[in-house]
Design a protein around this motif. Structure first.
Motif, PDB file in Angstrom:
ATOM      1  N   GLN A  86     -41.446 -37.994  13.542  1.00 50.99           N
ATOM      2  CA  GLN A  86     -42.693 -37.378  13.084  1.00 50.99           C
ATOM      3  C   GLN A  86     -43.278 -38.112  11.882  1.00 50.99           C
ATOM      4  N   GLY A  87     -42.641 -39.203  11.452  1.00 46.09           N
ATOM      5  CA  GLY A  87     -43.179 -40.004  10.362  1.00 46.09           C
ATOM      6  C   GLY A  87     -42.559 -39.771   9.002  1.00 46.09           C
ATOM      7  N   PHE A  88     -41.479 -38.995   8.942  1.00 44.17           N
ATOM      8  CA  PHE A  88     -40.790 -38.788   7.672  1.00 44.17           C
ATOM      9  C   PHE A  88     -40.036 -40.070   7.318  1.00 44.17           C
ATOM     10  N   THR A  89     -40.083 -40.454   6.047  1.00 48.12           N
ATOM     11  CA  THR A  89     -39.601 -41.785   5.660  1.00 48.12           C
ATOM     12  C   THR A  89     -38.290 -41.794   4.879  1.00 48.12           C
ATOM     13  N   GLN A  90     -37.860 -40.664   4.360  1.00 47.43           N
ATOM     14  CA  GLN A  90     -36.668 -40.622   3.492  1.00 47.43           C
ATOM     15  C   GLN A  90     -35.658 -39.590   4.006  1.00 47.43           C
ATOM     16  N   ILE A  91     -35.122 -39.805   5.195  1.00 44.96           N
ATOM     17  CA  ILE A  91     -34.227 -38.833   5.816  1.00 44.96           C
ATOM     18  C   ILE A  91     -32.779 -39.318   5.755  1.00 44.96           C
ATOM     19  N   THR A  92     -31.908 -38.403   5.365  1.00 43.57           N
ATOM     20  CA  THR A  92     -30.470 -38.657   5.304  1.00 43.57           C
ATOM     21  C   THR A  92     -29.758 -37.494   5.976  1.00 43.57           C
ATOM     22  N   ASN A  93     -28.660 -37.795   6.653  1.00 44.55           N
ATOM     23  CA  ASN A  93     -27.831 -36.752   7.256  1.00 44.55           C
ATOM     24  C   ASN A  93     -26.540 -36.617   6.452  1.00 44.55           C
ATOM     25  N   ILE A  94     -26.175 -35.381   6.130  1.00 40.54           N
ATOM     26  CA  ILE A  94     -24.902 -35.129   5.454  1.00 40.54           C
ATOM     27  C   ILE A  94     -23.848 -35.000   6.549  1.00 40.54           C
ATOM     28  N   SER A  95     -23.100 -36.070   6.751  1.00 40.63           N
ATOM     29  CA  SER A  95     -22.125 -36.109   7.844  1.00 40.63           C
ATOM     30  C   SER A  95     -20.983 -35.127   7.579  1.00 40.63           C
ATOM     31  N   GLY A  96     -20.565 -34.470   8.623  1.00 42.08           N
ATOM     32  CA  GLY A  96     -19.497 -33.484   8.501  1.00 42.08           C
ATOM     33  C   GLY A  96     -19.977 -32.108   8.097  1.00 42.08           C
ATOM     34  N   GLY A  97     -21.241 -32.018   7.653  1.00 44.20           N
ATOM     35  CA  GLY A  97     -21.862 -30.739   7.334  1.00 44.20           C
ATOM     36  C   GLY A  97     -21.157 -29.938   6.256  1.00 44.20           C
ATOM     37  N   ILE A  98     -21.420 -28.644   6.275  1.00 46.66           N
ATOM     38  CA  ILE A  98     -20.861 -27.771   5.244  1.00 46.66           C
ATOM     39  C   ILE A  98     -19.351 -27.658   5.381  1.00 46.66           C
ATOM     40  N   HIS A  99     -18.841 -27.881   6.581  1.00 44.69           N
ATOM     41  CA  HIS A  99     -17.392 -27.859   6.787  1.00 44.69           C
ATOM     42  C   HIS A  99     -16.734 -28.959   5.948  1.00 44.69           C
ATOM     43  N   ALA A 100     -17.282 -30.163   6.017  1.00 43.89           N
ATOM     44  CA  ALA A 100     -16.759 -31.273   5.215  1.00 43.89           C
ATOM     45  C   ALA A 100     -17.029 -31.041   3.730  1.00 43.89           C
ATOM     46  N   TRP A 101     -18.175 -30.437   3.403  1.00 42.61           N
ATOM     47  CA  TRP A 101     -18.504 -30.153   2.003  1.00 42.61           C
ATOM     48  C   TRP A 101     -17.402 -29.287   1.391  1.00 42.61           C
ATOM     49  N   SER A 102     -16.942 -28.294   2.143  1.00 43.26           N
ATOM     50  CA  SER A 102     -15.896 -27.406   1.652  1.00 43.26           C
ATOM     51  C   SER A 102     -14.607 -28.165   1.347  1.00 43.26           C
ATOM     52  N   SER A 103     -14.249 -29.121   2.192  1.00 42.90           N
ATOM     53  CA  SER A 103     -12.991 -29.847   1.956  1.00 42.90           C
ATOM     54  C   SER A 103     -13.146 -30.998   0.960  1.00 42.90           C
ATOM     55  N   GLU A 104     -14.337 -31.607   0.877  1.00 47.17           N
ATOM     56  CA  GLU A 104     -14.516 -32.777   0.016  1.00 47.17           C
ATOM     57  C   GLU A 104     -15.079 -32.457  -1.370  1.00 47.17           C
ATOM     58  N   VAL A 105     -15.867 -31.400  -1.485  1.00 46.98           N
ATOM     59  CA  VAL A 105     -16.593 -31.140  -2.729  1.00 46.98           C
ATOM     60  C   VAL A 105     -16.221 -29.808  -3.369  1.00 46.98           C
ATOM     61  N   ASP A 106     -16.269 -28.731  -2.589  1.00 48.62           N
ATOM     62  CA  ASP A 106     -16.099 -27.403  -3.166  1.00 48.62           C
ATOM     63  C   ASP A 106     -15.273 -26.505  -2.234  1.00 48.62           C
ATOM     64  N   PRO A 107     -13.961 -26.439  -2.463  1.00 48.70           N
ATOM     65  CA  PRO A 107     -13.104 -25.633  -1.588  1.00 48.70           C
ATOM     66  C   PRO A 107     -13.365 -24.134  -1.673  1.00 48.70           C
ATOM     67  N   SER A 108     -14.206 -23.692  -2.619  1.00 52.28           N
ATOM     68  CA  SER A 108     -14.524 -22.262  -2.686  1.00 52.28           C
ATOM     69  C   SER A 108     -15.533 -21.863  -1.613  1.00 52.28           C
ATOM     70  N   ILE A 109     -16.157 -22.847  -0.967  1.00 51.79           N
ATOM     71  CA  ILE A 109     -17.088 -22.551   0.123  1.00 51.79           C
ATOM     72  C   ILE A 109     -16.277 -22.185   1.367  1.00 51.79           C
ATOM     73  N   PRO A 110     -16.529 -21.009   1.933  1.00 54.60           N
ATOM     74  CA  PRO A 110     -15.756 -20.589   3.095  1.00 54.60           C
ATOM     75  C   PRO A 110     -15.904 -21.534   4.287  1.00 54.60           C
ATOM     76  N   VAL A 111     -14.811 -21.702   5.006  1.00 53.85           N
ATOM     77  CA  VAL A 111     -14.819 -22.462   6.258  1.00 53.85           C
ATOM     78  C   VAL A 111     -14.944 -21.451   7.386  1.00 53.85           C
ATOM     79  N   TYR A 112     -15.834 -21.729   8.318  1.00 53.04           N
ATOM     80  CA  TYR A 112     -16.005 -20.810   9.457  1.00 53.04           C
ATOM     81  C   TYR A 112     -16.057 -21.586  10.747  1.00 53.04           C
TER      82      TYR A 112
END
Length: 112
Positions: A86-112
């Motif tokens: 659609q013409g967006f120029t600055q797109i990034t994907n957070i690989s592994g999503g919130i599941h990976a965020w919980s294990s890599e950044v903040d383990p207080s975030i629930p895993v579901y």
């Protein structure tokens, strides 16, 4: 489309801030965001479930740095590819999503 792991998000955030105000676009369903969510300092977070993105496209700035987030990274990758088409120029994907965020950044975030 750039891919970043949650552990590299802070680096992306610093780079993205030089291009505009960064945004995390969370494309999970509302109920998923109620179970587990992030609120990183230095950027906005917008919840926009995947199926609503085409109808809500005008809410997004095509030149704003956007990091797409979902549960494991698949939906966010699809949304990111759609935004680029659609013409967006600055797109990034957070690989592994919130599941990976919980294990890599903040383990207080629930895993579901």
């Amino acid at each position: 489309m750039q891919q970043i792991s949650p552990s590299k998000f802070k680096d992306w955030l610093q780079e993205a801030a030089s291009l505009g105000e960064p945004l995390v676009l969370d494309v999970r369903e509302t109920w998923e965001c109620q179970l587990a969510s992030i609120a990183p300092e230095g950027c906005d977070v917008m919840i926009m479930p995947m199926q609503t993105v085409p109808a809500r496209l005008t809410e997004l700035d095509k030149d704003r740095p956007i990091a797409c987030l979902c549960h494991h990274g698949g939906r966010s990758m699809q949304v990111g590819a759609f935004l680029e088409r659609q013409g967006f120029t600055q797109i990034t994907n957070i690989s592994g999503g919130i599941h990976a965020w919980s294990s890599e950044v903040d383990p207080s975030i629930p895993v579901y």
